[in-house]
Design a protein around this motif. Structure first.
Motif, PDB file in Angstrom:
ATOM      1  N   ILE A  27      52.675 -26.991 -31.657  1.00  0.00           N
ATOM      2  CA  ILE A  27      51.959 -25.964 -30.926  1.00  0.00           C
ATOM      3  C   ILE A  27      51.015 -25.247 -31.885  1.00  0.00           C
ATOM      4  CG2 ILE A  27      52.156 -23.704 -29.816  1.00  0.00           C
ATOM      5  CD1 ILE A  27      54.572 -24.685 -28.343  1.00  0.00           C
ATOM      6  N   VAL A  28      49.758 -25.151 -31.502  1.00  0.00           N
ATOM      7  CA  VAL A  28      48.778 -24.382 -32.263  1.00  0.00           C
ATOM      8  C   VAL A  28      48.721 -23.001 -31.621  1.00  0.00           C
ATOM      9  CG1 VAL A  28      46.377 -24.199 -32.973  1.00  0.00           C
ATOM     10  CG2 VAL A  28      47.459 -26.457 -32.826  1.00  0.00           C
ATOM     11  N   HIS A  29      49.082 -22.001 -32.390  1.00  0.00           N
ATOM     12  CA  HIS A  29      49.132 -20.652 -31.849  1.00  0.00           C
ATOM     13  C   HIS A  29      47.786 -19.955 -32.011  1.00  0.00           C
ATOM     14  CE1 HIS A  29      50.497 -16.704 -30.722  1.00  0.00           C
ATOM     15  NE2 HIS A  29      50.070 -16.213 -31.860  1.00  0.00           N
ATOM     16  N   HIS A  30      47.323 -19.365 -30.922  1.00  0.00           N
ATOM     17  CA  HIS A  30      46.081 -18.606 -30.942  1.00  0.00           C
ATOM     18  C   HIS A  30      46.377 -17.125 -30.761  1.00  0.00           C
ATOM     19  CE1 HIS A  30      43.077 -21.873 -30.908  1.00  0.00           C
ATOM     20  NE2 HIS A  30      44.035 -22.561 -30.304  1.00  0.00           N
ATOM     21  N   GLY A  31      45.367 -16.332 -31.007  1.00  0.00           N
ATOM     22  CA  GLY A  31      45.533 -14.891 -30.938  1.00  0.00           C
ATOM     23  C   GLY A  31      45.710 -14.365 -29.528  1.00  0.00           C
ATOM     24  N   GLN A  32      45.763 -13.081 -29.439  1.00  0.00           N
ATOM     25  CA  GLN A  32      46.001 -12.394 -28.179  1.00  0.00           C
ATOM     26  C   GLN A  32      44.871 -12.647 -27.187  1.00  0.00           C
ATOM     27  OE1 GLN A  32      46.196  -8.183 -28.677  1.00  0.00           O
ATOM     28  NE2 GLN A  32      46.844  -7.770 -26.576  1.00  0.00           N
ATOM     29  N   CYS A  33      45.223 -12.699 -25.917  1.00  0.00           N
ATOM     30  CA  CYS A  33      44.231 -12.804 -24.850  1.00  0.00           C
ATOM     31  C   CYS A  33      43.864 -11.399 -24.377  1.00  0.00           C
ATOM     32  CB  CYS A  33      44.782 -13.616 -23.680  1.00  0.00           C
ATOM     33  SG  CYS A  33      45.083 -15.352 -24.077  1.00  0.00           S
ATOM     34  N   ILE A  34      42.574 -11.122 -24.286  1.00  0.00           N
ATOM     35  CA  ILE A  34      42.138  -9.769 -23.941  1.00  0.00           C
ATOM     36  C   ILE A  34      41.314  -9.732 -22.650  1.00  0.00           C
ATOM     37  CG2 ILE A  34      42.173  -8.992 -26.336  1.00  0.00           C
ATOM     38  CD1 ILE A  34      39.167  -9.444 -26.462  1.00  0.00           C
ATOM     39  N   HIS A  35      41.120 -10.903 -22.036  1.00  0.00           N
ATOM     40  CA  HIS A  35      40.361 -10.970 -20.793  1.00  0.00           C
ATOM     41  C   HIS A  35      41.267 -11.423 -19.648  1.00  0.00           C
ATOM     42  CE1 HIS A  35      37.345 -11.416 -24.055  1.00  0.00           C
ATOM     43  NE2 HIS A  35      36.632 -10.641 -23.272  1.00  0.00           N
ATOM     44  N   PRO A  36      40.847 -11.232 -18.401  1.00  0.00           N
ATOM     45  CA  PRO A  36      41.684 -11.617 -17.256  1.00  0.00           C
ATOM     46  C   PRO A  36      42.109 -13.080 -17.321  1.00  0.00           C
ATOM     47  CG  PRO A  36      39.828 -10.287 -16.524  1.00  0.00           C
ATOM     48  CD  PRO A  36      39.581 -10.581 -17.982  1.00  0.00           C
ATOM     49  N   ASP A  37      43.395 -13.322 -17.022  1.00  0.00           N
ATOM     50  CA  ASP A  37      43.962 -14.666 -17.079  1.00  0.00           C
ATOM     51  C   ASP A  37      43.652 -15.458 -15.812  1.00  0.00           C
ATOM     52  OD1 ASP A  37      45.166 -13.964 -19.510  1.00  0.00           O
ATOM     53  OD2 ASP A  37      46.936 -13.174 -18.481  1.00  0.00           O
ATOM     54  N   HIS A  38      44.087 -16.713 -15.821  1.00  0.00           N
ATOM     55  CA  HIS A  38      44.044 -17.532 -14.611  1.00  0.00           C
ATOM     56  C   HIS A  38      44.865 -16.826 -13.529  1.00  0.00           C
ATOM     57  CE1 HIS A  38      44.750 -20.955 -11.920  1.00  0.00           C
ATOM     58  NE2 HIS A  38      43.737 -21.560 -12.520  1.00  0.00           N
ATOM     59  N   PRO A  39      44.436 -16.902 -12.274  1.00  0.00           N
ATOM     60  CA  PRO A  39      45.109 -16.123 -11.233  1.00  0.00           C
ATOM     61  C   PRO A  39      46.576 -16.459 -10.986  1.00  0.00           C
ATOM     62  CG  PRO A  39      43.486 -17.629 -10.283  1.00  0.00           C
ATOM     63  CD  PRO A  39      43.259 -17.610 -11.759  1.00  0.00           C
ATOM     64  N   TYR A  40      47.014 -17.699 -11.251  1.00  0.00           N
ATOM     65  CA  TYR A  40      48.414 -18.009 -10.960  1.00  0.00           C
ATOM     66  C   TYR A  40      49.078 -18.943 -11.965  1.00  0.00           C
ATOM     67  CZ  TYR A  40      46.330 -22.198  -8.804  1.00  0.00           C
ATOM     68  OH  TYR A  40      45.608 -23.341  -8.573  1.00  0.00           O
ATOM     69  N   LEU A  41      48.341 -19.478 -12.912  1.00  0.00           N
ATOM     70  CA  LEU A  41      48.919 -20.370 -13.914  1.00  0.00           C
ATOM     71  C   LEU A  41      49.025 -19.667 -15.268  1.00  0.00           C
ATOM     72  CD1 LEU A  41      47.011 -23.700 -13.132  1.00  0.00           C
ATOM     73  CD2 LEU A  41      49.428 -23.218 -12.689  1.00  0.00           C
ATOM     74  N   PRO A  42      49.912 -20.143 -16.136  1.00  0.00           N
ATOM     75  CA  PRO A  42      49.988 -19.572 -17.487  1.00  0.00           C
ATOM     76  C   PRO A  42      48.845 -20.108 -18.344  1.00  0.00           C
ATOM     77  CG  PRO A  42      51.566 -21.362 -17.294  1.00  0.00           C
ATOM     78  CD  PRO A  42      50.946 -21.202 -15.940  1.00  0.00           C
ATOM     79  N   VAL A  43      47.643 -19.732 -17.971  1.00  0.00           N
ATOM     80  CA  VAL A  43      46.417 -20.214 -18.613  1.00  0.00           C
ATOM     81  C   VAL A  43      45.546 -18.999 -18.918  1.00  0.00           C
ATOM     82  CG1 VAL A  43      44.341 -21.634 -18.352  1.00  0.00           C
ATOM     83  CG2 VAL A  43      46.523 -22.414 -17.382  1.00  0.00           C
ATOM     84  N   ALA A  44      45.048 -18.935 -20.135  1.00  0.00           N
ATOM     85  CA  ALA A  44      44.163 -17.838 -20.516  1.00  0.00           C
ATOM     86  C   ALA A  44      42.894 -17.861 -19.676  1.00  0.00           C
ATOM     87  CB  ALA A  44      43.812 -17.946 -21.996  1.00  0.00           C
ATOM     88  N   GLY A  45      42.247 -16.712 -19.555  1.00  0.00           N
ATOM     89  CA  GLY A  45      40.974 -16.655 -18.860  1.00  0.00           C
ATOM     90  C   GLY A  45      39.915 -17.438 -19.605  1.00  0.00           C
ATOM     91  N   VAL A  46      38.871 -17.844 -18.892  1.00  0.00           N
ATOM     92  CA  VAL A  46      37.866 -18.724 -19.489  1.00  0.00           C
ATOM     93  C   VAL A  46      37.209 -18.078 -20.704  1.00  0.00           C
ATOM     94  CG1 VAL A  46      35.989 -17.965 -17.972  1.00  0.00           C
ATOM     95  CG2 VAL A  46      35.930 -20.258 -18.956  1.00  0.00           C
TER      96      VAL A  46
END
Length: 288
Positions: free
Chosen positions: A98-117
């Motif tokens: 797993i490659v770990h990325h930093g914190q997400c600060i924008h709105p996420d995907h509406p229903y999946l565990p996916v970061a916002g675009v």
């Protein structure tokens, strides 16, 4: 809708809250679990058979898919398959493959565990090689998911200069990843390149180089017999109009870009030297 069908519409995984919000009762969920049609992944998360393994892994890690691992959920172009999973995890703890990325600060995907675009692209710009990040950003811009100015505003200061330079390579319009890559390679070779030019008698062409050489970037549809015939007639029209024409394919642009550029430079040099035929054809009746 059946609970299993609903889960499949969510890539096979959903939280209890999502299921209840969709109208499924606690009893219906318990019945589905009891029958073996649905399984409990961990507290508050349920899966169906054939669930998307990346989505399952994100739920297991309490993280969000991002960077190249999230590209397909937004229809973003990618150049290569990546074995490791790219996640933004709340804990930030290292995990195998797993490659770990930093914190997400924008709105996420509406229903999946996916970061916002926006976070997906910012993570990709910091993580992936230049051209891999470029095609992802280009796909987002081409779909009007966000604009280059927005990304530049999120990349301030000298330390982000390299990343802003990648965003600067994005074209106002690109119908495929081949176009933005070819444009990048040709302009870096010092060539004047116009994209999506309407050439009289020929129609719109992918690239017009130095106003004399047409370069077409052919995808899979260009292997169809009808399209091949059309391309040949377009080539005939371009040559009659005084412009030469070359065709390149995915492998040329992605895997052998320098060879493609060298061939274009060679054709331009031959044209400049007048090497395309030793005789001048003059229309008219043959000599008696």
């Amino acid at each position: 809708m059946d609970i299993v069908d609903f889960l499949r519409s969510r890539h096979g995984v959903a939280t209890t809250k999502t299921l209840y919000t969709a109208g499924f009762s606690r009893r219906a969920l318990a019945k589905a679990v009891g029958s073996g049609r649905v399984a409990r992944l961990h507290r508050g998360v349920y899966v169906s058979k054939g669930a998307d393994p990346d989505v399952v892994a994100a739920f297991r890690a309490n993280g969000k898919l991002t960077c190249v691992s999230a590209a397909r959920f937004y229809g973003l172009w990618t150049l290569h398959d990546v074995a490791d999973l790219h996640l933004s995890c709340g804990t930030g703890l290292a995990r195998r493959r797993i490659v770990h990325h930093g914190q997400c600060i924008h709105p996420d995907h509406p229903y999946l565990p996916v970061a916002g675009v926006a976070d997906v692209l910012l993570h990709a710009l910091r993580c992936r090689p230049e051209l891999e990040a470029l095609v992802m950003v280009q796909a987002a811009v081409s779909q009007a998911l966000l604009g280059p100015d927005f990304l530049r505003s999120k990349l301030p200061g000298n330390r982000n200069g390299r990343l802003r330079a990648i965003v600067d390579l994005v074209l106002p319009r690109a119908d495929s990843l081949l176009e933005v890559l070819a444009h990048t390679h040709f302009t870096r070779a010092g060539l004047e390149v116009q994209m999506h030019v309407d050439v009289p008698g020929v129609g719109e062409v992918d690239c017009l180089i130095e106003d004399c050489l047409i370069v077409e970037l052919d995808g899979e549809t260009h292997f169809e017999a009808k399209q091949v015939k059309k391309d040949h007639y377009r080539d005939n029209a371009s040559i009659r109009g005084g412009r030469l024409s070359l065709h390149y394919y995915y492998a040329d642009v992605v895997y052998h870009p320098q060879r493609m550029v060298d061939e274009v430079l060679e054709v331009l040099a031959n044209r400049e030297a007048g090497r395309f035929g030793p005789f001048r054809y003059i229309a008219g009746p043959p000599p008696s």
